[in-house]
Scaffold this motif. Sequence first.
Motif, mmCIF file in Angstrom:
data_model
loop_
_atom_site.group_PDB
_atom_site.id
_atom_site.type_symbol
_atom_site.label_atom_id
_atom_site.label_comp_id
_atom_site.label_asym_id
_atom_site.label_seq_id
_atom_site.Cartn_x
_atom_site.Cartn_y
_atom_site.Cartn_z
ATOM 1 N N GLU A 38 74.257 74.461 92.385
ATOM 2 C CA GLU A 38 74.092 73.858 90.867
ATOM 3 C C GLU A 38 73.811 75.039 89.622
ATOM 4 N N GLN A 39 73.377 75.696 89.710
ATOM 5 C CA GLN A 39 73.374 76.909 89.108
ATOM 6 C C GLN A 39 74.693 77.080 88.514
ATOM 7 N N ARG A 40 75.436 77.729 89.758
ATOM 8 C CA ARG A 40 76.583 78.080 89.445
ATOM 9 C C ARG A 40 77.695 77.504 89.259
ATOM 10 N N GLU A 42 76.247 75.352 86.431
ATOM 11 C CA GLU A 42 76.285 75.747 85.228
ATOM 12 C C GLU A 42 76.792 77.053 84.400
ATOM 13 N N GLU A 43 76.922 77.880 85.360
ATOM 14 C CA GLU A 43 77.571 79.569 84.738
ATOM 15 C C GLU A 43 79.112 79.233 85.015
ATOM 16 N N ALA A 45 81.134 76.559 83.878
ATOM 17 C CA ALA A 45 81.284 75.712 82.824
ATOM 18 C C ALA A 45 80.719 76.728 81.458
ATOM 19 N N ALA A 46 79.371 77.503 81.458
ATOM 20 C CA ALA A 46 79.137 78.899 80.460
ATOM 21 C C ALA A 46 80.536 79.496 80.354
ATOM 22 N N GLN A 97 84.321 71.947 79.271
ATOM 23 C CA GLN A 97 83.237 72.882 79.706
ATOM 24 C C GLN A 97 82.658 71.484 81.152
ATOM 25 N N ARG A 98 82.499 70.266 80.578
ATOM 26 C CA ARG A 98 82.388 70.109 82.006
ATOM 27 C C ARG A 98 82.957 69.428 83.191
ATOM 28 N N ARG A 101 82.177 72.094 85.416
ATOM 29 C CA ARG A 101 80.687 72.228 85.981
ATOM 30 C C ARG A 101 81.079 71.357 87.071
ATOM 31 N N THR A 105 80.609 71.710 91.024
ATOM 32 C CA THR A 105 79.419 71.522 92.225
ATOM 33 C C THR A 105 80.224 70.272 93.171
#
Length: 489
Positions: A38-40, A42-43, A45-46, A97-98, A101, A105
């Motif tokens: 999950e964190q990846r 976000e990374e 997407a950033a 970005q979406r 993300r 996942t």
Amino acid sequence: MSAYDALMAFQRETEALGQIAGRLGWDQETVMPRGAAEQRGEEMAAIEGVLHSRRTDPRIADWLEAAEAPDDEAAAQLRLIRRSHARATKVPAALAQRLARVTSTAQMIWADARAADKVADFLPTLAEVITLKREEAAALAQGGDLYDALMDDYEPGATAAVIGGMFDRMRPRLVRLREAVLAAAAPPALHHHFGEPAQLRFARDLASRFGYDFTRGRLDLAVHPFSSGSGNDARITTRVVETDPFNCFYSTIHEVGHACYELGIDQDYLLTPLGNGVSMGVHESQSRIYENQLGRSPAFAGWMYRQMLDRFGDFGVASPEAFARIVNRVQPGYIRTEADEVHYNLHVMMRFDLERALIRGDLQVNDLEAAWNDRFAADFGVAVDRPAHGLLQDVHWSAGLFGYFPTYTLGNVYAGCLHQALRGDIPDLDDHLARGDTSAATGWLREKVQRHGGRYEPRDVIARACGFEPNEAPLLDYLDAKFGALYGL
């Protein structure tokens, strides 16, 4: 600083950030802890947000308008930047970005569903990916064909109509060859244990023999073998099945073909648009010619046979000729990446039709498994026995790679053309391969194809290397001749 120089300095930073994003993807597929998925996301997407902002920066349009190309290479750089900028500005940043993300996942969800053989665990996520890809396609197509817009990311200039027409011409000859081969006596399967450490040692040796530079790369394990990176950092992965060493060896050679393309690009193009392979079709031409026309040739198979005797002892194969037939064994199988050369393109054609129907809305996600299973039974005469051997076998749709699959067969077509030209220029190629020496062939490919990177359009790269326009006839003639000889047809 001229407008061209300012644009190229900006572009180098963007290319470097893109390489960092690619390294995050490599890490996710090889060594990332499972709990970090999950964190990846976000990374990813950033960093996609940063990249999208740079690719749509309004200064790019100003620089492009003012820039004057001092030479043909600079003109090619501007052409690729103009194309990338035009595509990027059509896609909203929030959507980009979406997608980053969700697809990050989704790949972990797919891997878990594949391991558990539970299609239902993956379908809701796949539906979300498809919805987002259709939104992206609509933004890119601007009223045109949605699937063509997605395919253009992987093979600029290609259309589903042209690719579909080529597939229609290829299918009858492939089916006839398959029927003839399957009616002949089949070579036996291997029945031996090949330990993982020994397989990986030989895989590394094979990689080096095909010209892979381990000072600028590395070999790791992954669920689905892939290569990643470019410039001076091009990494490869493989997988090991201890009863089937060819899975490891030929996955490695295949990925080496991809990596050597990237590593072989002119160093002057480093961190510029020209510093990457020009298209996935041309990329696949390199991986497929390394794997098949070179690695599975009877001449190289003879060398491999002697190597395997030294490394694994007697493994139940009596001669180099028998080994070559086993290496090229034709049988209907579930898995595309393990398919023989006769069946492989039929796997791709099936996926091309299914994913095009998904993007066009003619096939719903909840009906996909049944459609897959029905089509597979019709094309291969075998019922899918489990989802991991069917709908869940490929990572591509979880990663949002719609429009990618047809480039595999296009790569085979390009490889067929390159192989014909290569044989014409190096008539004693088999003598080299029989000694395990691939340098004449790989050197020819580096000079004719790889060093140019993105300088020429995809079809132009192949036409310049071969001296004729690419078409499917050389591939089909090669398959008929090779398997006719191996199977006594």
